[in-house]
Design an enzyme around this catalytic site. Structure first.
Site, PDB file in Angstrom:
ATOM      1  N   ASN A   1     -33.567  21.593 -56.008  1.00 45.43           N
ATOM      2  CA  ASN A   1     -33.242  20.702 -54.892  1.00 45.43           C
ATOM      3  C   ASN A   1     -31.984  21.179 -54.174  1.00 45.43           C
ATOM      4  O   ASN A   1     -30.964  21.432 -54.827  1.00 45.43           O
ATOM      5  CB  ASN A   1     -32.988  19.281 -55.422  1.00 45.43           C
ATOM      6  CG  ASN A   1     -32.544  18.328 -54.325  1.00 45.43           C
ATOM      7  OD1 ASN A   1     -33.338  17.971 -53.457  1.00 45.43           O
ATOM      8  ND2 ASN A   1     -31.277  17.933 -54.340  1.00 45.43           N
ATOM      9  N   GLU A   2     -32.058  21.320 -52.874  1.00 48.87           N
ATOM     10  CA  GLU A   2     -30.898  21.606 -52.007  1.00 48.87           C
ATOM     11  C   GLU A   2     -29.946  22.629 -52.634  1.00 48.87           C
ATOM     12  O   GLU A   2     -28.730  22.377 -52.724  1.00 48.87           O
ATOM     13  CB  GLU A   2     -30.148  20.304 -51.670  1.00 48.87           C
ATOM     14  CG  GLU A   2     -30.958  19.358 -50.821  1.00 48.87           C
ATOM     15  CD  GLU A   2     -30.180  18.188 -50.240  1.00 48.87           C
ATOM     16  OE1 GLU A   2     -29.022  17.961 -50.632  1.00 48.87           O
ATOM     17  OE2 GLU A   2     -30.754  17.489 -49.383  1.00 48.87           O
TER      18      GLU A   2
ATOM     19  N   GLU B   1     -37.352  15.147 -47.739  1.00 47.54           N
ATOM     20  CA  GLU B   1     -36.350  14.074 -47.636  1.00 47.54           C
ATOM     21  C   GLU B   1     -36.100  13.837 -46.153  1.00 47.54           C
ATOM     22  O   GLU B   1     -35.669  14.749 -45.445  1.00 47.54           O
ATOM     23  CB  GLU B   1     -35.022  14.453 -48.309  1.00 47.54           C
ATOM     24  CG  GLU B   1     -35.077  14.449 -49.810  1.00 47.54           C
ATOM     25  CD  GLU B   1     -33.712  14.639 -50.458  1.00 47.54           C
ATOM     26  OE1 GLU B   1     -32.691  14.204 -49.895  1.00 47.54           O
ATOM     27  OE2 GLU B   1     -33.676  15.247 -51.541  1.00 47.54           O
TER      28      GLU B   1
ATOM     29  N   GLN C   1     -35.321   7.016 -49.538  1.00 46.70           N
ATOM     30  CA  GLN C   1     -36.140   6.987 -50.730  1.00 46.70           C
ATOM     31  C   GLN C   1     -37.017   5.737 -50.688  1.00 46.70           C
ATOM     32  O   GLN C   1     -37.264   5.246 -49.594  1.00 46.70           O
ATOM     33  CB  GLN C   1     -35.252   7.047 -51.953  1.00 46.70           C
ATOM     34  CG  GLN C   1     -34.416   8.356 -51.984  1.00 46.70           C
ATOM     35  CD  GLN C   1     -33.703   8.615 -53.292  1.00 46.70           C
ATOM     36  OE1 GLN C   1     -33.885   7.943 -54.288  1.00 46.70           O
ATOM     37  NE2 GLN C   1     -32.821   9.630 -53.276  1.00 46.70           N
TER      38      GLN C   1
HETATM   39  O1  AHR Z   1     -31.643  11.228 -51.072  1.00 42.84           O
HETATM   40  C1  AHR Z   1     -30.292  11.245 -51.426  1.00 42.84           C
HETATM   41  C2  AHR Z   1     -29.765  12.640 -51.648  1.00 42.84           C
HETATM   42  O2  AHR Z   1     -29.751  13.325 -50.427  1.00 42.84           O
HETATM   43  C3  AHR Z   1     -30.558  13.540 -52.553  1.00 42.84           C
HETATM   44  O3  AHR Z   1     -30.223  13.398 -53.887  1.00 42.84           O
HETATM   45  C4  AHR Z   1     -30.185  14.904 -52.087  1.00 42.84           C
HETATM   46  O4  AHR Z   1     -31.208  15.831 -52.276  1.00 42.84           O
HETATM   47  C5  AHR Z   1     -29.820  14.715 -50.637  1.00 42.84           C
HETATM   48  O5  AHR Z   1     -28.625  15.307 -50.306  1.00 42.84           O
END
Ligand code: AHR
Length: 507
Positions: free
Chosen positions: A175-176, A295, A352
């Site tokens: 992730n990221e 996201e 989310q």
């Molecule tokens: O969705 C909240 C956060 O935003 C996630 O954990 C991360 O991947 C992003 O920076």
């Protein structure tokens, strides 16, 4: 004198952008704040089921018909030991989660989440930790989840009470990983090599899986889009998707500018498509890499409050944005933008789902309710599956701080062949007045109006709350007339509209 603006849209049955992958209406649950603990899972809640999951939340999630839910992070995954979250609950370790500086009890892990996802009729999109871990932990997790049996990890799953494989199809390679805030962040080439080797072994365990490589965590990153190019140079033949993330906010309280941010999202998507296709050309590859916008949302309301959260608290109220009417409009514009790229964006996750920048909010021990952004997402998920048509749109435009020639009308149309339903999604960004939309249907005879849903509120800052959960709700009171193949709709100022048409079947 009537002072309304006019916009036009031509839809031809034969001109299409592409088929919507249902995963375009995915969402996301991270071990963050009260998303899991106090959100989907609260064993002491009066609505808790036999596993501790809140039935009221399950019912609300079901209303969204979200087909896939990303888990367990997010930033959280980059320090996660998935083995901590399986097996007898009483033996699970309590850990410091460095990503969000909270306490993680591991009461919920992979098996519980997969079971919860089944209850809401969703698949799981599982992310592996490429921050502090690598190919070994990732291949073991694929074996644990997807291998039928007769090996160490698959038999361990069975001893944990899950005889059947989970058959997880879609996996994120970390992730990221470009962000300095990420545990184990890496330069692009280092991540690209790691992602490539991890992808290879994961697919060797289960060749049916699909993999998402990390793109930039936003187009504002200094390494964008070089990051994508380098990562794909290393991974192109081993991955199926590259990820995009974006969040917007109205920090300057400039609504016309805020509502134009979906143009930035559109440009972001176009740039990533170009990078994918550049690498494809460079490699003389026949394969196309697709986009996973895993996201996206509005995120800014909670920034200030989050600074006061003490470290190492358990399930604190973090990232609890309370969404208003204008947020729902931008979310609507973002959904339309995703639909307009349905040929290349195959997965998208509203980030989310519960409590954490979420369409659904809960009170610990108490109620659950729908935020304003719940409705555009629900409408798109329910009525936005099928073929996205290629519209020819004419709309008056405006200029604002960051964008010029912003169309007042944001619109897309989806044709559902089996149901003979054509749905027009439209946002009127105009803060000054209504917009009259004339839609011409070419090759689409005999339609009648099913309903014209409208989401609007005279106060753009109005919100739904625990005690007033229905301040912002859609109403089927939109004004649309169908005469022959011409559909005339009044789009009220600053409104989200869903115009549902059905073809009358010939006897
Ligand atoms: O969705 C909240 C956060 O935003 C996630 O954990 C991360 O991947 C992003 O920076």
């Amino acid at each position: 004198m009537v002072t309304y603006n006019k916009a036009g849209m031509r839809l031809d049955r034969d001109y299409r952008i592409g088929e919507v992958d249902p995963r375009l209406f995915g969402s996301f649950i991270e071990h963050l704040g009260r998303a899991v603990y106090g959100g989907i899972y609260e064993p002491d809640h009066p609505e808790a089921d036999e596993m501790g999951f809140r039935r009221d939340v399950i019912n609300l999630v079901r209303e969204l018909q979200t087909p896939i839910i990303r888990y367990p992070g997010g930033n959280f995954v980059s320090g996660y030991y998935w083995e901590d979250g399986v097996g007898p609950p009483e033996k699970r370790p309590r850990r410091l989660d460095l990503a969000w500086q909270t306490l993680e009890t591991n009461a919920v892990g992979t098996n519980e989440f997969v079971t919860w996802a089944q209850k809401v009729n969703a698949e799981v999109m599982l992310a592996v930790n490429l921050g502090t871990r690598g190919p070994d932990a990732a291949r073991h997790l694929v074996e644990y989840c997807n291998h039928p049996g007769g090996t160490y990890w698959s038999d361990l799953r069975k001893t944990h009470g899950y005889p059947k494989p989970h058959a997880i199809k879609t996996w994120c390679l970390g992730n990221e990983m470009a962000g300095p805030w990420q545990i184990g962040a890496k330069p692009a080439a280092e991540y690209g090599r790691l992602a490539c080797e991890t992808a290879k072994v994961m697919k060797w365990v289960d060749p049916s899986i699909e993999l998402v490589a990390c793109g930039s965590s936003g187009r504002g990153m200094p390494t964008f889009p070089e990051w994508e190019a380098t990562v794909l140079e290393h991974t192109y033949e081993h991955v199926d998707y590259i990820s995009l993330h974006t969040y917007y906010g109205n920090r300057e309280q400039d609504t016309p500018n805020y509502l134009a941010h979906s143009l930035d999202m559109d440009d972001f998507i176009k740039t990533v498509i170009s990078v994918c296709d550049y690498v494809k050309a460079k490699k003389r590859s026949k394969k196309t890499v697709y986009l996973s916008f895993d996201e996206w949302n509005v995120w800014y309301h909670s920034n200030e409050a989050d600074r006061a959260i003490p470290r190492w608290s358990f399930a604190p109220p973090r990232l609890e944005d309370i969404y208003n009417m204008e947020d729902a409009l931008l979310v609507g514009c973002m959904l339309i933008t995703l639909l307009k790229h349905a040929d290349r964006v195959k997965i998208a996750c509203l980030a989310q789902l519960v409590n954490v920048i979420a369409p659904i909010m809960t009170e610990n021990g108490g109620k659950a309710w729908r935020q304003s952004i719940f409705y555009p997402f629900q409408h798109a998920s329910l009525f936005g599956r099928g073929q996205v048509l290629l519209p020819v749109i004419s709309s008056p435009v405006y200029d604002c701080k960051d964008y010029s020639a912003v169309p007042y009308l944001e619109a897309a149309a989806v044709w559902q062949e089996e149901k003979k339903e054509l749905t027009i999604f439209a946002v009127n960004r105009d803060w000054q007045g209504e917009l009259v939309l004339e839609t011409e249907l070419l090759g689409f005879p005999n339609f009648h109006l099913v309903e014209h849903l409208v989401l609007e509120h005279p106060d753009l800052k109005a919100t739904n709350t625990k005690d007033h959960p229905d301040t912002i709700v859609p109403r089927a009171n939109g004004q649309t007339k169908v005469v022959d193949q011409r559909v005339t709709s009044v789009l009220n100022k600053l409104s989200w509209n869903v115009i549902r048409l059905r073809q009358i079947q010939e006897e």
